[in-house]
Design an enzyme around this catalytic site. Sequence first.
Site, short mmCIF file in Angstrom:
data_model
loop_
_atom_site.label_atom_id
_atom_site.label_comp_id
_atom_site.label_asym_id
_atom_site.label_seq_id
_atom_site.Cartn_x
_atom_site.Cartn_y
_atom_site.Cartn_z
N ILE A 70 0.83 -1.20 0.00
CA ILE A 70 0.00 0.00 0.00
C ILE A 70 0.87 1.26 0.00
O ILE A 70 0.61 2.21 -0.73
CB ILE A 70 -0.97 0.00 1.20
CG1 ILE A 70 -1.96 -1.16 1.08
CG2 ILE A 70 -1.71 1.33 1.30
CD1 ILE A 70 -2.85 -1.34 2.29
N ASP A 91 10.87 3.27 6.88
CA ASP A 91 10.53 1.87 7.12
C ASP A 91 11.81 1.16 7.53
O ASP A 91 12.82 1.26 6.83
CB ASP A 91 9.94 1.23 5.85
CG ASP A 91 9.27 -0.11 6.13
OD1 ASP A 91 9.88 -0.94 6.82
OD2 ASP A 91 8.14 -0.31 5.67
N THR A 102 -4.80 5.93 6.82
CA THR A 102 -5.70 4.97 6.18
C THR A 102 -5.31 3.55 6.57
O THR A 102 -5.65 2.60 5.86
CB THR A 102 -5.68 5.13 4.65
OG1 THR A 102 -4.32 5.00 4.18
CG2 THR A 102 -6.24 6.46 4.21
N SER A 103 -4.62 3.40 7.70
CA SER A 103 -4.09 2.10 8.08
C SER A 103 -4.81 1.52 9.29
O SER A 103 -5.69 0.68 9.14
CB SER A 103 -2.59 2.21 8.34
OG SER A 103 -2.01 0.94 8.53
N ARG A 104 -4.44 1.93 10.50
CA ARG A 104 -5.08 1.47 11.73
C ARG A 104 -5.28 2.67 12.65
O ARG A 104 -4.39 3.50 12.82
CB ARG A 104 -4.25 0.39 12.44
CG ARG A 104 -4.19 -0.95 11.72
CD ARG A 104 -5.55 -1.65 11.74
NE ARG A 104 -5.52 -2.95 11.10
CZ ARG A 104 -5.80 -3.17 9.82
NH1 ARG A 104 -6.12 -2.15 9.04
NH2 ARG A 104 -5.75 -4.39 9.32
N ASP A 136 -9.32 7.48 7.66
CA ASP A 136 -10.29 6.48 7.23
C ASP A 136 -10.47 5.44 8.33
O ASP A 136 -11.29 4.53 8.19
CB ASP A 136 -9.80 5.81 5.94
CG ASP A 136 -10.82 4.84 5.34
OD1 ASP A 136 -11.99 5.25 5.19
OD2 ASP A 136 -10.46 3.70 5.04
N GLU A 173 -13.25 2.81 16.47
CA GLU A 173 -14.19 2.66 15.36
C GLU A 173 -15.13 1.46 15.52
O GLU A 173 -16.20 1.43 14.92
CB GLU A 173 -13.45 2.54 14.04
CG GLU A 173 -12.68 1.27 13.84
CD GLU A 173 -11.99 1.21 12.48
OE1 GLU A 173 -12.20 0.22 11.76
OE2 GLU A 173 -11.26 2.16 12.13
#
Length: 352
Positions: free
Chosen positions: A159, A178, A235-237, A261, A266
């Site tokens: 991603i 990373d 948009t991951s966790r 997102d 959630e």
Amino acid sequence: MKIAVFSAQPYDARFLEEARARHPAGAGVELVCHTESLTLQSVALGQGCGAVCAFVNDVLDAPVLAALAALGVGAILMRCAGYNNVDVAAAKRLGLFVARIPSYSPESVGEHTLALILTLNGQTHRAYARVREGNFARDGLLGSTLHGKTAGLVGLGKIGLAAARIFNGFGCRVLAFDPQPSPQFAALGAIATLPDLLAEADIVSLHCPLNAATHHLIDAAALARMKPGAMLVNTSRGALIDTSAVIEALIARRLGALAIDVYEQENALFFQDRSAEIIADDVFQRLMTFPNVLVTGHQGFFTLEAMREIAETTFDNLACFVAGSPCANQVPETVAKPPDDQCMAPTPLPTS
């Protein structure tokens, strides 16, 4: 074999049934779909099933796994890449087969990431609301371009790489952090330390899994290191960011904009229509008061291509379980390397 599908929406049933009808492993399988999420209170719905199919917010801790095993369930088929909600050591101890979906249309999440950014950059969400009320004034809608900006990506799995390609196509300078950088990134941007990325990026976008090292990765200290006025995108966790600290940074106008997102709490909100309810989550409600905050309900993956791939791979995993054959997607007790789609290693992160 019966398979209990938890947290199942109509679209889940549709794509799983389509895959069942065409996949060789679907013969003789009955899908029993439940809108309820998997918890210790709902685990009895797995009675008579040889496998359960679970989603990202289902509870798969030791007590739930023990209860499933006692019911005769032998396989946990995750229809997502992440498995931070699974007690993998307990699963192995109980002899449960656990498999995930390692990758599904990474471009879907990468494109959704850019959709959120472009919406905030262009004030499109505010313009849409205004025009529907007959207000065509441009005051307060001044936007900015992506071209020439610095995008900082935290995580370089599939991603992250998809997002890097898109940012690169927009003419952005792309930085990435990373601990295990992908060689494919060399043609797209430059590797940076996390502190340098936070200090230089106009946009910080998170594409890493949730583990002990990344929980609240973006906290008050990280926000203080970020470039003033920068945008944060997740948009991951949800638990990658400390939402309360983000709210404070928005109030102080240190953080320029936020697009998410995913949200740490959630599970109590997303995937259901709550438009007629009073939402009692004060933190979420506070977020929704900011004009420079954009929230979507964990829909980045929700594309035709991704849903078909998830369903197909679920039955691939089932075929391995039934045959007792090796499964490339099986979740081991100790992960030698991180999930293929989001390659953030569970190692300590720099503090300065």
